[in-house]
Design a protein around this motif. Structure first.
Motif, PDB file in Angstrom:
ATOM      1  N   ARG A 194       0.817  -1.212   0.000  1.00 47.22           N
ATOM      2  CA  ARG A 194       0.000   0.000   0.000  1.00 47.22           C
ATOM      3  C   ARG A 194       0.854   1.266   0.000  1.00 47.22           C
ATOM      4  NH1 ARG A 194      -0.009   1.589   5.538  1.00 47.22           N
ATOM      5  NH2 ARG A 194       0.358  -0.162   6.974  1.00 47.22           N
ATOM      6  N   VAL A 195       0.311   2.296  -0.630  1.00 47.54           N
ATOM      7  CA  VAL A 195       0.980   3.592  -0.730  1.00 47.54           C
ATOM      8  C   VAL A 195       0.928   4.282   0.631  1.00 47.54           C
ATOM      9  CG1 VAL A 195       0.969   5.830  -1.879  1.00 47.54           C
ATOM     10  CG2 VAL A 195       0.377   3.776  -3.162  1.00 47.54           C
ATOM     11  N   THR A 196       2.056   4.845   1.053  1.00 45.41           N
ATOM     12  CA  THR A 196       2.141   5.488   2.367  1.00 45.41           C
ATOM     13  C   THR A 196       2.401   6.989   2.303  1.00 45.41           C
ATOM     14  OG1 THR A 196       4.484   4.869   2.461  1.00 45.41           O
ATOM     15  CG2 THR A 196       2.896   3.367   3.501  1.00 45.41           C
ATOM     16  N   CYS A 197       2.968   7.499   1.199  1.00 47.93           N
ATOM     17  CA  CYS A 197       3.208   8.940   1.086  1.00 47.93           C
ATOM     18  C   CYS A 197       3.317   9.335  -0.376  1.00 47.93           C
ATOM     19  CB  CYS A 197       4.462   9.368   1.851  1.00 47.93           C
ATOM     20  SG  CYS A 197       5.976   8.561   1.310  1.00 47.93           S
ATOM     21  N   LEU A 198       2.987  10.605  -0.649  1.00 48.09           N
ATOM     22  CA  LEU A 198       3.044  11.170  -2.004  1.00 48.09           C
ATOM     23  C   LEU A 198       3.694  12.541  -1.939  1.00 48.09           C
ATOM     24  CD1 LEU A 198      -0.572  10.369  -3.282  1.00 48.09           C
ATOM     25  CD2 LEU A 198       1.513   9.176  -3.946  1.00 48.09           C
ATOM     26  N   GLU A 199       4.364  12.920  -3.037  1.00 48.84           N
ATOM     27  CA  GLU A 199       4.997  14.233  -3.115  1.00 48.84           C
ATOM     28  C   GLU A 199       5.160  14.608  -4.589  1.00 48.84           C
ATOM     29  OE1 GLU A 199       6.216  17.616  -1.188  1.00 48.84           O
ATOM     30  OE2 GLU A 199       5.689  15.742  -0.178  1.00 48.84           O
ATOM     31  N   PHE A 200       4.792  15.854  -4.943  1.00 52.08           N
ATOM     32  CA  PHE A 200       4.984  16.353  -6.299  1.00 52.08           C
ATOM     33  C   PHE A 200       6.387  16.923  -6.449  1.00 52.08           C
ATOM     34  CE2 PHE A 200       0.338  16.398  -6.233  1.00 52.08           C
ATOM     35  CZ  PHE A 200       0.037  15.911  -7.506  1.00 52.08           C
ATOM     36  N   HIS A 201       6.923  16.806  -7.648  1.00 54.09           N
ATOM     37  CA  HIS A 201       8.244  17.356  -7.932  1.00 54.09           C
ATOM     38  C   HIS A 201       8.170  18.882  -7.905  1.00 54.09           C
ATOM     39  CE1 HIS A 201      12.096  18.075  -9.960  1.00 54.09           C
ATOM     40  NE2 HIS A 201      12.388  16.816  -9.675  1.00 54.09           N
ATOM     41  N   PRO A 202       9.153  19.563  -7.313  1.00 50.25           N
ATOM     42  CA  PRO A 202       9.061  21.031  -7.173  1.00 50.25           C
ATOM     43  C   PRO A 202       9.165  21.795  -8.476  1.00 50.25           C
ATOM     44  CG  PRO A 202      11.191  20.234  -6.408  1.00 50.25           C
ATOM     45  CD  PRO A 202      10.360  19.021  -6.677  1.00 50.25           C
ATOM     46  N   THR A 203       9.783  21.238  -9.513  1.00 49.44           N
ATOM     47  CA  THR A 203       9.958  21.965 -10.773  1.00 49.44           C
ATOM     48  C   THR A 203       9.302  21.265 -11.962  1.00 49.44           C
ATOM     49  OG1 THR A 203      12.110  20.872 -11.102  1.00 49.44           O
ATOM     50  CG2 THR A 203      12.110  23.027 -10.012  1.00 49.44           C
ATOM     51  N   LYS A 204       9.200  19.947 -11.939  1.00 45.92           N
ATOM     52  CA  LYS A 204       8.567  19.207 -13.037  1.00 45.92           C
ATOM     53  C   LYS A 204       7.109  18.945 -12.662  1.00 45.92           C
ATOM     54  CE  LYS A 204      12.956  16.961 -14.151  1.00 45.92           C
ATOM     55  NZ  LYS A 204      13.685  15.672 -14.292  1.00 45.92           N
ATOM     56  N   ASN A 205       6.223  19.670 -13.325  1.00 46.72           N
ATOM     57  CA  ASN A 205       4.816  19.655 -12.920  1.00 46.72           C
ATOM     58  C   ASN A 205       4.164  18.288 -13.041  1.00 46.72           C
ATOM     59  OD1 ASN A 205       5.013  22.333 -12.371  1.00 46.72           O
ATOM     60  ND2 ASN A 205       3.787  23.035 -14.099  1.00 46.72           N
ATOM     61  N   ASN A 206       4.601  17.459 -13.964  1.00 46.56           N
ATOM     62  CA  ASN A 206       3.907  16.209 -14.242  1.00 46.56           C
ATOM     63  C   ASN A 206       4.531  15.004 -13.554  1.00 46.56           C
ATOM     64  OD1 ASN A 206       2.341  17.764 -16.023  1.00 46.56           O
ATOM     65  ND2 ASN A 206       3.743  17.351 -17.732  1.00 46.56           N
ATOM     66  N   VAL A 207       5.463  15.225 -12.662  1.00 49.12           N
ATOM     67  CA  VAL A 207       6.168  14.119 -12.011  1.00 49.12           C
ATOM     68  C   VAL A 207       5.664  13.983 -10.574  1.00 49.12           C
ATOM     69  CG1 VAL A 207       8.410  13.221 -11.264  1.00 49.12           C
ATOM     70  CG2 VAL A 207       8.186  14.377 -13.469  1.00 49.12           C
ATOM     71  N   LEU A 208       5.289  12.769 -10.239  1.00 47.32           N
ATOM     72  CA  LEU A 208       4.792  12.455  -8.901  1.00 47.32           C
ATOM     73  C   LEU A 208       5.659  11.371  -8.286  1.00 47.32           C
ATOM     74  CD1 LEU A 208       2.518  12.706  -6.721  1.00 47.32           C
ATOM     75  CD2 LEU A 208       1.353  10.857  -7.929  1.00 47.32           C
ATOM     76  N   LEU A 209       6.041  11.572  -7.021  1.00 45.96           N
ATOM     77  CA  LEU A 209       6.836  10.589  -6.295  1.00 45.96           C
ATOM     78  C   LEU A 209       5.969   9.943  -5.224  1.00 45.96           C
ATOM     79  CD1 LEU A 209       8.935  12.988  -7.216  1.00 45.96           C
ATOM     80  CD2 LEU A 209      10.537  11.618  -5.890  1.00 45.96           C
ATOM     81  N   SER A 210       6.206   8.661  -5.004  1.00 47.44           N
ATOM     82  CA  SER A 210       5.391   7.910  -4.048  1.00 47.44           C
ATOM     83  C   SER A 210       6.260   6.891  -3.327  1.00 47.44           C
ATOM     84  CB  SER A 210       4.236   7.201  -4.774  1.00 47.44           C
ATOM     85  OG  SER A 210       4.716   6.323  -5.776  1.00 47.44           O
ATOM     86  N   GLY A 211       5.854   6.582  -2.091  1.00 48.20           N
ATOM     87  CA  GLY A 211       6.519   5.549  -1.304  1.00 48.20           C
ATOM     88  C   GLY A 211       5.501   4.551  -0.810  1.00 48.20           C
TER      89      GLY A 211
END
Length: 581
Positions: A194-211
Motif C-alpha cells: 500500500r501507498v504510504t506517502c506522495l509528493e509532487f516534484h518542485p519543478t517538473k509539474n507532471n512528475v509524482l513521487l510515491s513511497g
C-alpha cells in the motif's frame, strides 16, 4: 429439557432395567417423556441459553448414569450410533457476535455501504451517545455545531473607515475554488504494498513521487503514463515521509520505519545514509526506533527528524552529520507522527504525537519537554500543519474523528477555534488519514482528506475524498469514482496546478477539474479513462516479478468493474542504483 423432565427421564431409565410387570407402563412413559423432551427442545432460544448457562457445561451423576444405561432399541440414539459405527448428529447454534464489544446477540460494523453501530457504544462518527451513525447530525451536515471564523477587528481608524464607507460598495465574494473531481488517469498496482506517502516534484509539474509499505520509491510521469521508475534499494521498510532539497531538486530526503534517513539522487537512484538509529540491526521491539516525522529548514540547512520514542534529531544537510544530542519533545516512549516548520518563520516547529498532544517549539531554544504551547487532543494526533502561506493557522487531524483548526497562532491557543467532525478513525491496515491544506488557496481555508465510512452511491459502496472549508466546516465537494472502491487515505494537492493525487491501496490516481466540455461529452457518451497496469514489484532472482497481493489490503482490488476504453499494459522500469551505508 427442563429439570422435571430430566428427573422423570432418569427415573424411568432405572425402572426399565428391572424388567418387571410394569415394563409396558415404562415403555409408554418413555414415549411420553420423549414427546415432552421434543416439545421442550423446540422452545425459544432464550430458554435454551438460560438452560445452558444454568448447567455451566458440567454433567451431574444422574446424567452420567443415564448415558451408561442407554439402551440400543431406539434408532438414532448415541449408543446405537456408536455400535453401528456411525457418528451421532451434532446440532450447532450460530450466535451473532459483535466485532466491537465482542458480546453475543447483536452485530456491528459495515453491511455493504451502511455502518451499524454497537448498541453498547456511542456514535462511531461523533463519539457522542444518544444516536447512531446513520442519524448523526454531523453526517447530515458536517458544519453542525461548528462556529464559523470571525473577522478579527484591528481597532484602528482605517478599519473604521473601511467598515463605514468602503465595505458596502464592494461585494465580499470569495474566489471560486476549482475542485479536481474527475478521474483523469491511474496507475493500477504501481506498488507491491500500500501507498504510504506522495509528493509532487518542485519543478517538473507532471512528475509524482510515491513511497510504499516495503520502502519502495516510485517516480511517475502521469502525462506520459508509461514513464515510471522504481527504486527498491533505498529503504527496507515503510517509507513515511519525503522532502526535496530546496537547493537541488534532484535530491530527495526520505524517512523510513527502518530508522534511517537517506538522500537519494533521483536520476541514478544512488542513495547515501544520513542517519541510522538502529546500527546494530534488530534486537527487539523495545529498542527498534522508527522515523515518521521529518521536515527541512531551508534557511539553516537543517533536517529535523523525530523517532518513535519521542526524540528530535537535528542533521546538517551540508556536513551530513548530527548536531548535538537527541532532545525529548514528546512523552518518552511515544511516537512522533509528524513535524512541520512554519513557512513564514522556519525556526518555529510544530510536532504531533501519540501522547495526545501537538507542541509548538522554537528550534533556537530547544529544551526537553518545554514547548512554547501544548495543544491537547482527545486521542492520537495523526498530523499537524501550519497554513501554507502565512503560517498563522494550524490544522491537526486526530483519531477521535476531529479536525481541529486554530486561526491565529499568536492568539489564545488554549482551545481550538473550531472542531470539525469527520470520519477518519481507523488506521489498522491503512495509512493514517491526514488533513492537508491546499497550497494554492491564498485564503488558507481549503483542506483535503480521505473518508473512512463509505457511502452508498447507486448501489456501490464508495469512500470519497472530502474537500472541507475549515472556516465554516462545510463540505465543499466529495470526490469519488465507481472504478475506485477502496479507501484513499493518502492525498496530495499539486502546489501549482489544479490536480489531486490520491493513493488507494497499491494504486495511484490523478484527478483534474471537470470542465464544461467534459460535462457535454459525458452527457453524450462516457469519457474514456486511461489506466496503466504496472507490476510495481521487486524483481526476483529468477527474473520474474512478484505480484502477490497486499497483506494489508485496504479493500477490494481496484479495477474489477472497469469501464475504461483505453488500457495500456506496460512494464515498470527498475532503478539500477544501490543504497550506500
Amino acid at each position: 429439557m427442563g429439570p422435571t423432565t430430566r428427573a422423570r427421564f432418569v427415573h424411568n431409565r432405572r425402572r426399565r432395567g428391572r424388567r418387571g410387570p410394569y415394563a409396558a407402563e415404562d415403555a409408554s412413559d418413555e414415549e411420553e417423556d420423549q414427546q415432552e423432551a421434543s416439545s421442550s427442545s423446540s422452545s425459544s432460544d432464550e430458554e435454551e441459553e438460560e438452560a445452558g448457562e444454568g448447567s455451566g457445561g458440567e454433567v451431574d451423576d444422574d446424567e452420567e448414569e443415564e448415558a451408561a444405561v442407554e439402551p440400543s432399541g431406539k434408532e438414532g440414539s448415541p449408543v446405537t450410533a456408536a455400535r453401528s459405527g456411525r457418528k451421532a448428529s451434532i446440532t450447532i447454534s450460530l450466535k451473532k457476535v459483535c466485532k466491537v464489544c465482542k458480546s453475543t446477540g447483536h452485530e456491528a460494523g459495515f453491511k455493504g455501504a451502511v455502518y451499524i453501530d454497537c448498541p453498547r457504544k456511542p456514535c462511531f462518527l461523533c463519539k457522542m451517545p444518544g444516536h447512531t451513525t446513520l442519524t448523526c447530525p454531523h453526517r447530515v451536515a458536517m458544519e453542525h455545531g461548528v462556529i464559523p471564523a470571525s473577522r478579527r477587528n484591528t481597532n484602528t481608524s482605517l478599519d473604521y473607515v473601511f467598515q463605514s464607507q468602503v465595505k458596502g460598495k464592494i461585494s465580499m465574494v470569495k474566489p471560486q475554488v476549482l475542485i479536481p473531481n474527475q478521474l483523469e488517469c491511474g496507475n493500477i498496482k504501481f506498488h507491491q504494498r500500500r501507498v504510504t506517502c506522495l509528493e509532487f516534484h518542485p519543478t517538473k509539474n507532471n512528475v509524482l513521487l510515491s513511497g510504499d509499505k516495503k520502502g519502495l520509491l516510485g517516480i511517475w510521469d502521469y502525462v506520459k503514463l508509461h514513464e515510471k521508475t522504481t527504486y527498491d534499494s533505498v529503504h527496507s521498510c515503510i517509507l513515511n515521509s519525503m522532502k526535496f532539497d530546496t537547493s537541488n531538486d534532484g535530491l530527495l530526503y526520505t524517512a523510513s520505519s527502518d530508522g534511517t534517513i537517506c538522500s537519494t539522487d533521483l536520476e541514478t537512484g544512488i542513495g547515501s545514509s544520513l542517519l541510522n538509529l538502529n546500527p546494530n540491526g534488530w534486537t527487539g521491539p523495545s529498542t527498534w526506533r522508527m522515523i515518521y516525522g521529518m521536515d527541512f529548514n531551508a534557511e539553516k540547512g537543517l533536517l529535523l527528524v523525530a523517532d518513535s520514542f519521542g526524540f528530535l534529531y537535528l542533521l546538517d544537510r551540508r556536513l551530513k552529520t548530527r548536531i548535538g544530542h537527541p532532545i525529548l519533545i514528546h512523552k518518552k516512549g511515544s511516537k512522533v507522527t509528524s513535524l512541520h516548520c512554519n513557512p513564514a518563520q522556519p525556526e518555529i516547529l510544530l510536532s504531533s504525537g501519540n501522547d495526545h498532544y501537538a507542541h509548538i517549539w522554537d528550534t533556537r531554544k530547544l529544551e526537553p519537554s518545554s514547548p512554547f504551547v501544548s495543544l491537547a487532543h482527545g486521542r492520537v494526533v495523526n498530523s499537524g500543519y501550519f497554513s501554507p502561506r502565512s503560517g498563522n493557522k494550524i490544522l491537526t487531524t486526530c483519531q477521535d474523528n476531529r479536525i481541529r483548526v486554530w486561526d491565529y497562532i499568536f492568539g489564545n491557543l488554549e482551545s481550538p477555534s473550531r472542531e470539525i467532525v469527520h470520519s477518519h478513525d481507523f488506521n489498522r491496515h491503512l495509512t493514517p488519514f491526514k488533513a492537508e491544506w491546499d497550497p494554492k488557496d491564498y485564503s488558507e481555508t481549503v483542506a483535503v482528506i480521505g473518508r473512512y465510512i463509505s457511502e452508498n452511491y447507486n448501489g456501490i459502496a464508495l469512500h470519497p475524498i472530502d474537500f472541507i472549508d475549515t472556516s465554516t466546516g462545510k463540505l465543499l465537494a466529495e470526490v469519488m469514482d465507481p472504478d475506485i472502491t477502496t479507501i484513499s487515505p493518502v492525498n496530495k494537492l499539486h502546489p501549482r496546478d489544479d490536480i489531486l493525487a490520491s493513493g488507494s491501496s497499491r494504486s495511484i490516481f490523478i484527478w483534474k477539474p471537470k470542465t464544461e466540455t467534459d460535462a457535454t461529452e459525458e452527457r453524450n457518451k462516457e469519457k474514456a479513462k486511461e489506466f496503466v497496469y504496472g507490476s510495481g514489484s521487486r524483481k526476483k532472482s529468477n527474473g520474474k516479478h512478484d505480484n502477490s497481493s497486499d497483506d494489508d489490503s485496504d479493500g477490494n482490488s481496484v479495477g474489477k468493474k472497469k469501464k475504461a476504453k483505453k488500457t495500456r499494459f506496460t512494464r515498470t522500469v527498475k532503478g539500477k542504483g544501490k543504497s550506500k551505508a
